[in-house]
Design an enzyme around this catalytic site. Sequence first.
Site, PDB file in Angstrom:
ATOM      1  N   SER A 164       0.855  -1.195   0.000  1.00 21.34           N
ATOM      2  CA  SER A 164       0.000   0.000   0.000  1.00 21.34           C
ATOM      3  C   SER A 164       0.882   1.232   0.000  1.00 21.34           C
ATOM      4  CB  SER A 164      -0.864   0.011   1.263  1.00 21.34           C
ATOM      5  OG  SER A 164      -1.514   1.256   1.426  1.00 21.34           O
ATOM      6  N   TYR A 177      -1.622  -1.304  10.591  1.00 20.83           N
ATOM      7  CA  TYR A 177      -1.760  -1.611   9.159  1.00 20.83           C
ATOM      8  C   TYR A 177      -0.557  -1.097   8.365  1.00 20.83           C
ATOM      9  CZ  TYR A 177      -3.828  -1.399   4.423  1.00 20.83           C
ATOM     10  OH  TYR A 177      -4.075  -1.528   3.071  1.00 20.83           O
TER      11      TYR A 177
HETATM   12  P1  NAD Z   1     -11.360  -6.180   0.073  1.00 21.49           P
HETATM   13  O1  NAD Z   1     -11.960  -6.131   1.408  1.00 21.49           O
HETATM   14  O2  NAD Z   1     -12.279  -6.200  -1.093  1.00 21.49           O
HETATM   15  O3  NAD Z   1     -10.384  -7.442  -0.074  1.00 21.49           O
HETATM   16  C1  NAD Z   1      -9.675  -7.980   1.011  1.00 21.49           C
HETATM   17  C2  NAD Z   1     -10.054  -9.459   1.119  1.00 21.49           C
HETATM   18  O4  NAD Z   1      -9.205 -10.091   2.045  1.00 21.49           O
HETATM   19  C3  NAD Z   1     -11.456  -9.683   1.613  1.00 21.49           C
HETATM   20  O5  NAD Z   1     -12.339  -9.796   0.521  1.00 21.49           O
HETATM   21  C4  NAD Z   1     -11.383 -10.954   2.423  1.00 21.49           C
HETATM   22  O6  NAD Z   1     -12.013 -12.045   1.792  1.00 21.49           O
HETATM   23  C5  NAD Z   1      -9.884 -11.215   2.538  1.00 21.49           C
HETATM   24  N1  NAD Z   1      -9.529 -11.428   3.935  1.00 21.49           N
HETATM   25  C6  NAD Z   1      -9.410 -10.487   4.908  1.00 21.49           C
HETATM   26  N2  NAD Z   1      -9.102 -11.071   6.072  1.00 21.49           N
HETATM   27  C7  NAD Z   1      -9.033 -12.412   5.828  1.00 21.49           C
HETATM   28  C8  NAD Z   1      -8.786 -13.551   6.654  1.00 21.49           C
HETATM   29  N3  NAD Z   1      -8.523 -13.425   7.958  1.00 21.49           N
HETATM   30  N4  NAD Z   1      -8.835 -14.776   6.065  1.00 21.49           N
HETATM   31  C9  NAD Z   1      -9.093 -14.917   4.741  1.00 21.49           C
HETATM   32  N5  NAD Z   1      -9.327 -13.869   3.930  1.00 21.49           N
HETATM   33  C10 NAD Z   1      -9.306 -12.640   4.482  1.00 21.49           C
HETATM   34  O7  NAD Z   1     -10.371  -4.947  -0.018  1.00 21.49           O
HETATM   35  P2  NAD Z   1      -9.179  -4.543  -1.046  1.00 21.49           P
HETATM   36  O8  NAD Z   1      -9.044  -3.094  -0.899  1.00 21.49           O
HETATM   37  O9  NAD Z   1      -9.376  -5.131  -2.364  1.00 21.49           O
HETATM   38  O10 NAD Z   1      -7.921  -5.205  -0.353  1.00 21.49           O
HETATM   39  C11 NAD Z   1      -6.970  -6.010  -1.046  1.00 21.49           C
HETATM   40  C12 NAD Z   1      -5.571  -5.610  -0.643  1.00 21.49           C
HETATM   41  O11 NAD Z   1      -5.322  -4.288  -1.119  1.00 21.49           O
HETATM   42  C13 NAD Z   1      -5.326  -5.562   0.863  1.00 21.49           C
HETATM   43  O12 NAD Z   1      -4.064  -6.138   1.146  1.00 21.49           O
HETATM   44  C14 NAD Z   1      -5.308  -4.079   1.168  1.00 21.49           C
HETATM   45  O13 NAD Z   1      -4.509  -3.802   2.298  1.00 21.49           O
HETATM   46  C15 NAD Z   1      -4.697  -3.551  -0.103  1.00 21.49           C
HETATM   47  N6  NAD Z   1      -4.881  -2.118  -0.348  1.00 21.49           N
HETATM   48  C16 NAD Z   1      -6.128  -1.593  -0.538  1.00 21.49           C
HETATM   49  C17 NAD Z   1      -6.253  -0.225  -0.762  1.00 21.49           C
HETATM   50  C18 NAD Z   1      -7.598   0.412  -0.968  1.00 21.49           C
HETATM   51  O14 NAD Z   1      -7.686   1.625  -0.985  1.00 21.49           O
HETATM   52  N7  NAD Z   1      -8.653  -0.328  -1.141  1.00 21.49           N
HETATM   53  C19 NAD Z   1      -5.127   0.589  -0.795  1.00 21.49           C
HETATM   54  C20 NAD Z   1      -3.880   0.028  -0.603  1.00 21.49           C
HETATM   55  C21 NAD Z   1      -3.775  -1.324  -0.380  1.00 21.49           C
END
Ligand code: NAD
Length: 272
Positions: A164, A177
Site C-alpha cells: 500500500s 496496518y
Molecule cells: P477487500 O476487502 O475487497 O479485499 C480484502 C479481502 O481479504 C477480503 O475480501 C477478504 O475475503 C480477505 N480477507 C481479509 N481477512 C481475511 C482472513 N482473515 N482470512 C481470509 N481472507 C481474508 O479490499 P481490497 O481493498 O481489495 O484489499 C486487497 C488488498 O489491497 C489488501 O491487502 C489491502 O490492504 C490492499 N490495499 C487496498 C487499498 C484500498 O484503498 N482499497 C489501498 C492500498 C492497499
Amino acid sequence: MPGLARKMDPVPDHGEESYRGSGRLKGRKALVTGGDSGIGRAAAIAFAREGADVAISYLPEEGADAKEVIALIEKEGRTSIPLPGDIKDEAWCRALVEKTVTGLGGLDILVINAGRQQYREKIEDLSTDDFDKTMKTNLYALHWIAQAAVPHMPAGASVITTASIQAYQPSPILLDYATTKAGIVAYTKALAKQLIERGIRANVVAPGPVWTALQPSGGQPDEKVEKFGEDSDFGRPGQPVELAPVFVLLASQEASFINGEVYGVTGGKGVG
Ligand code: NAD
Ligand code: MG
C-alpha cells in the site's frame, strides 16, 4: 467487517464488463487470496480472461461475493477453486495451498493480497488483539502461504504481493496496518532476491485509494470514506479494475526482467 462489494454504493468496477483479455496467461495456474472482492477480484477476473485457471481464498462470511467471481471465471471456460477460510490460521494457509495445487494441477502465479485494515483514532485504542489480528492476516499469512507454495512453483512462476501507499506515507490512524504494509515491501524484496535463483520472480503492487469494501467496513472513518480518493490527481479513488493490468503484467512472461520492484498505482500520490 465483513465488507461485501455487492452492498457498496456505487458498486466497484472489478472488470466484470470492462476487462478484455488477450491470452497473455494461457494455461497458467493462479492462486489469489482475497479474490472475492476488490483488488483481488479484479486480478482474478483478469487472470481468467487472460486464460488462467484461478483459485480464490476468502473469508467464509464473504462467500456471496466469491460465488460471483467463481461464476465469472467458469464463464471463461477456466477452472476455479473456492477456498473459504481464515488465513490467520497457519494450518489453513498451508491447506489452501495444497488444495490449489491438487485442484489446478500446479501453481505458477501466487497473489498474496488479502488484508485487514481497521482504523483506530488513538494509540490507546489499538488493542493487542487488533495488533495481533492485523499482523496475522497481513504478515504471518504472507509467510505461511509463500512458504507452502514456493516448493510447488516452477521456474517462470511469479509471486505478487499487495502492499500500500501506507508503507511510504502512513496515516496516523493506521499504526498497525501501515507497519504491516512496510513489512510486506521488505519481505517481498528479500524473497525476490532469494527466489530468482530458482527462476521465480516476486514483486509488489502498492495501491493508493481504491474503491473497495475494505474502506467502508472499518478501514476509514465514515467522513473519510465520503471523500475517499478526492485528494488523488484524478479527484476520485481508483476502481479495482484499474489495478488489473499491473497484476497481469507482473504475472506474465512479459515481466521477465522485473523482480523485487514496487509498482505504485496511487493516482499520482507516489510511492517513496
Ligand atoms: P477487500 O476487502 O475487497 O479485499 C480484502 C479481502 O481479504 C477480503 O475480501 C477478504 O475475503 C480477505 N480477507 C481479509 N481477512 C481475511 C482472513 N482473515 N482470512 C481470509 N481472507 C481474508 O479490499 P481490497 O481493498 O481489495 O484489499 C486487497 C488488498 O489491497 C489488501 O491487502 C489491502 O490492504 C490492499 N490495499 C487496498 C487499498 C484500498 O484503498 N482499497 C489501498 C492500498 C492497499
Ligand atoms: Mg471481500
